[in-house]
Motif scaffolding. Structure first.
Motif, short mmCIF file in Angstrom:
data_model
loop_
_atom_site.label_atom_id
_atom_site.label_comp_id
_atom_site.label_asym_id
_atom_site.label_seq_id
_atom_site.Cartn_x
_atom_site.Cartn_y
_atom_site.Cartn_z
N PHE A 120 56.17 44.13 25.86
CA PHE A 120 54.74 44.06 25.54
C PHE A 120 54.03 45.34 25.98
CE2 PHE A 120 55.27 39.27 25.93
CZ PHE A 120 55.12 39.03 24.57
N THR A 121 54.41 45.85 27.14
CA THR A 121 53.74 47.02 27.70
C THR A 121 54.00 48.26 26.85
OG1 THR A 121 53.92 46.12 29.93
CG2 THR A 121 53.50 48.48 29.73
N VAL A 122 55.26 48.47 26.49
CA VAL A 122 55.60 49.64 25.68
C VAL A 122 55.00 49.52 24.28
CG1 VAL A 122 57.49 50.99 24.69
CG2 VAL A 122 57.72 50.03 26.98
N ALA A 123 54.99 48.29 23.74
CA ALA A 123 54.39 48.07 22.43
C ALA A 123 52.89 48.36 22.47
CB ALA A 123 54.62 46.63 21.97
N ALA A 124 52.23 47.98 23.57
CA ALA A 124 50.80 48.24 23.71
C ALA A 124 50.51 49.74 23.69
CB ALA A 124 50.29 47.60 25.01
N LYS A 125 51.35 50.52 24.36
CA LYS A 125 51.16 51.97 24.36
C LYS A 125 51.35 52.54 22.97
CE LYS A 125 52.50 52.69 29.20
NZ LYS A 125 53.48 53.33 30.12
N ALA A 126 52.34 52.03 22.25
CA ALA A 126 52.60 52.53 20.89
C ALA A 126 51.44 52.21 19.95
CB ALA A 126 53.89 51.92 20.35
N LEU A 127 50.79 51.06 20.18
CA LEU A 127 49.68 50.63 19.33
C LEU A 127 48.33 51.13 19.84
CD1 LEU A 127 50.82 46.93 18.76
CD2 LEU A 127 50.83 48.76 17.04
N ASP A 128 48.34 51.76 21.02
CA ASP A 128 47.10 52.20 21.67
C ASP A 128 46.16 51.03 21.92
OD1 ASP A 128 45.46 54.08 22.84
OD2 ASP A 128 44.41 54.59 20.99
N LEU A 129 46.75 49.94 22.41
CA LEU A 129 45.99 48.74 22.76
C LEU A 129 46.31 48.38 24.20
CD1 LEU A 129 46.71 46.58 19.57
CD2 LEU A 129 44.58 47.78 20.09
N SER A 130 45.53 47.48 24.76
CA SER A 130 45.82 47.00 26.11
C SER A 130 46.96 45.99 26.06
CB SER A 130 44.57 46.34 26.73
OG SER A 130 44.27 45.13 26.06
N GLN A 131 47.68 45.88 27.17
CA GLN A 131 48.79 44.93 27.21
C GLN A 131 48.31 43.49 27.03
OE1 GLN A 131 49.80 42.50 29.46
NE2 GLN A 131 51.98 42.28 29.00
N PRO A 132 47.19 43.07 27.65
CA PRO A 132 46.71 41.70 27.42
C PRO A 132 46.39 41.43 25.95
CG PRO A 132 45.69 42.61 29.39
CD PRO A 132 46.42 43.74 28.73
N THR A 133 45.87 42.44 25.24
CA THR A 133 45.55 42.25 23.82
C THR A 133 46.83 42.00 23.02
OG1 THR A 133 43.58 43.63 23.94
CG2 THR A 133 44.56 43.33 21.77
N VAL A 134 47.87 42.79 23.27
CA VAL A 134 49.14 42.62 22.57
C VAL A 134 49.75 41.27 22.91
CG1 VAL A 134 51.51 43.48 22.40
CG2 VAL A 134 49.59 45.08 22.38
N HIS A 135 49.71 40.91 24.17
CA HIS A 135 50.26 39.62 24.60
C HIS A 135 49.52 38.46 23.95
CE1 HIS A 135 51.21 36.23 27.31
NE2 HIS A 135 52.34 36.87 27.51
N ARG A 136 48.21 38.56 23.90
CA ARG A 136 47.39 37.48 23.32
C ARG A 136 47.67 37.36 21.81
NH1 ARG A 136 43.22 38.94 25.55
NH2 ARG A 136 42.34 40.31 23.95
N THR A 137 47.78 38.50 21.13
CA THR A 137 48.05 38.48 19.70
C THR A 137 49.44 37.91 19.42
OG1 THR A 137 46.66 40.44 19.40
CG2 THR A 137 48.16 39.90 17.61
N ALA A 138 50.39 38.25 20.27
CA ALA A 138 51.76 37.73 20.10
C ALA A 138 51.79 36.22 20.26
CB ALA A 138 52.69 38.39 21.11
N ARG A 139 51.09 35.71 21.24
CA ARG A 139 51.07 34.26 21.46
C ARG A 139 50.32 33.54 20.35
NH1 ARG A 139 55.48 34.06 24.25
NH2 ARG A 139 55.37 35.11 26.28
#
Length: 404
Positions: A120-139
């Protein structure tokens, strides 16, 4: 023109309008009001950067760019649907009957980034988003699908089999959308294009460099990425849409039903050593003459490795001479130069090295060593016009190179 996934709902409205010729019918089929449907099409046109429909009081007809986008968008939606169906089969449960109808572009971008990064953390950096945002979208994607997609582990996150099935559809859909953007840019007079080529060792020395040079010399806006790796890794990337085409030794049988193989030429294997090897200038040698020397063997899952281990059965010798296993030409050159090592390799692959005098083919006759070299691609892959030109260059230089 924006890149990445457009709004999925907007795409569906556009497709229904293009098929029916009516915004009103499209609105009804997408369960929207007519003003909402009209606004969706306008926003999609803004995203794409050009009008997609010509509207009149009687009918809405796709523009030239609209027709290009319609075909690719329809393929993208089909890939999402097939990916969702495959995900449901993996679960064995009654997951949401049509969750692909509700998935958003943001969820798809997140899923692909997480699959590529494994975190999630590495994906957030690739998308230029926060880790909580990526985690929330994934869930939220899991909630729509009605089944788990992500399993936490110490090193990051692992996709479930259902997620693996759906992400393949998502990646293929993303590839179709990317190709639509490239086709539209060409139609608008701004030549832009990409090609991701998976290259196995044999083609890297002459064929691929020649084709790349010809393509780059012909098109300013075309970018080629060459990925190297093991066949199993490259074929997976090909099937998921991360690679457009693979060039190298073909497999018999083909690795999957959705794969097509196009032979370009046949290549033979050769037993090789350094020019200073004790056997380098001897004639009428047999395999037995080489067994007292250390061997550099290709991996067993390569065609040359299969020939060495399955046809010549070198490991069944009382004392196997295999001391090194590598598919790297750089390693092969370096180790051969260090001592009396021997290996088996493609004749085509060492043509340049032979001409330079750094590798010598030993006079060891082989039988049943011919193998087909060619292109491998998805059987439903429809290259853009510019991508087709690069494929043609690969074919052209394969023919020229084998005539030398």
């Amino acid at each position: 023109m924006q890149r990445g996934f457009p709004n999925i709902r907007h795409m569906r409205v556009f497709l229904e309008t293009a098929r029916s010729g009516s915004v009103s019918l499209a609105a009804a089929r997408c369960h929207l009001s007519q003003p909402a449907a009209t606004q969706a099409i306008k926003q999609l046109e803004t995203t794409i950067g050009t009008p997609l429909l010509v509207r009149s009081h009687k009918q809405a007809v796709p523009t030239t760019c609209g027709a290009l986008f319609e075909q690719r968008a329809a393929n993208a939606i089909r890939h999402l649907k097939e990916g969702a169906s495959a995900a449901r089969r993996e679960t064995g449960l009654k997951a949401s009957a049509s969750f692909e109808m509700s998935v958003t572009a943001a969820q798809l971008r997140n899923l692909i980034a997480i699959a590529n990064a494994g975190s999630f953390t590495v994906a957030a950096k690739a998308l230029d988003l926060s880790q909580p945002t990526v985690h929330r979208t994934a869930r939220s994607l899991e909630a729509i699908a009605g089944t788990p997609f992500f399993i936490a582990r110490s090193s990051g996150v692992r996709l479930t089999p259902a997620a693996e099935a759906f992400v393949r559809g998502a990646k293929l859909a993303q590839t179709e959308i990317q190709q639509s953007f490239e086709e539209i840019s060409r139609e608008l007079g701004s030549e832009r294009g990409t090609f991701v080529l998976g290259s196995l060792p044999l083609a890297r020395t002459t064929i691929v460099p020649q084709a790349i040079h010809a393509m780059v010399s012909s098109f300013d806006g075309f970018q080629i990425r060459v990925l190297e790796g093991r066949y199993t890794q490259l074929i997976r990337s090909l099937r998921e849409g991360d690679i457009d085409c693979l060039i190298g030794a073909l497999r018999d049988p083909a690795p999957a039903d959705d794969i097509e193989q196009e032979p370009l030429f046949n290549d033979a294997l050769a037993i090789v050593a350094h020019p200073n090897h004790p056997l380098a200038n001897k004639s009428n040698l047999q395999i037995e003459d080489t067994l007292s020397y250390p061997w550099i063997a290709p991996p067993k899952d390569t065609p040359a490795g299969q020939y060495l281990f399955e046809t010549l059965r070198i490991e069944e010798r009382p004392n196997t001479p295999v001391r090194v296993v590598s598919s790297s030409m750089a390693v092969l050159r370096g180790v051969l130069a260090q001592g009396p090592y021997i290996s088996v390799v493609s004749r085509h692959q060492i043509k340049v090295d032979e001409n330079l005098g750094v590798i010598r083919t030993l006079d060891v006759p082989l039988h049943g060593d011919m193998r087909a070299i060619g292109l491998t691609y998805r059987n439903d892959w429809k290259p853009t016009q510019t991508q087709s030109m690069f494929i043609d260059y690969l074919r052209q230089f394969s023919a020229i190179d084998t005539q030398d």
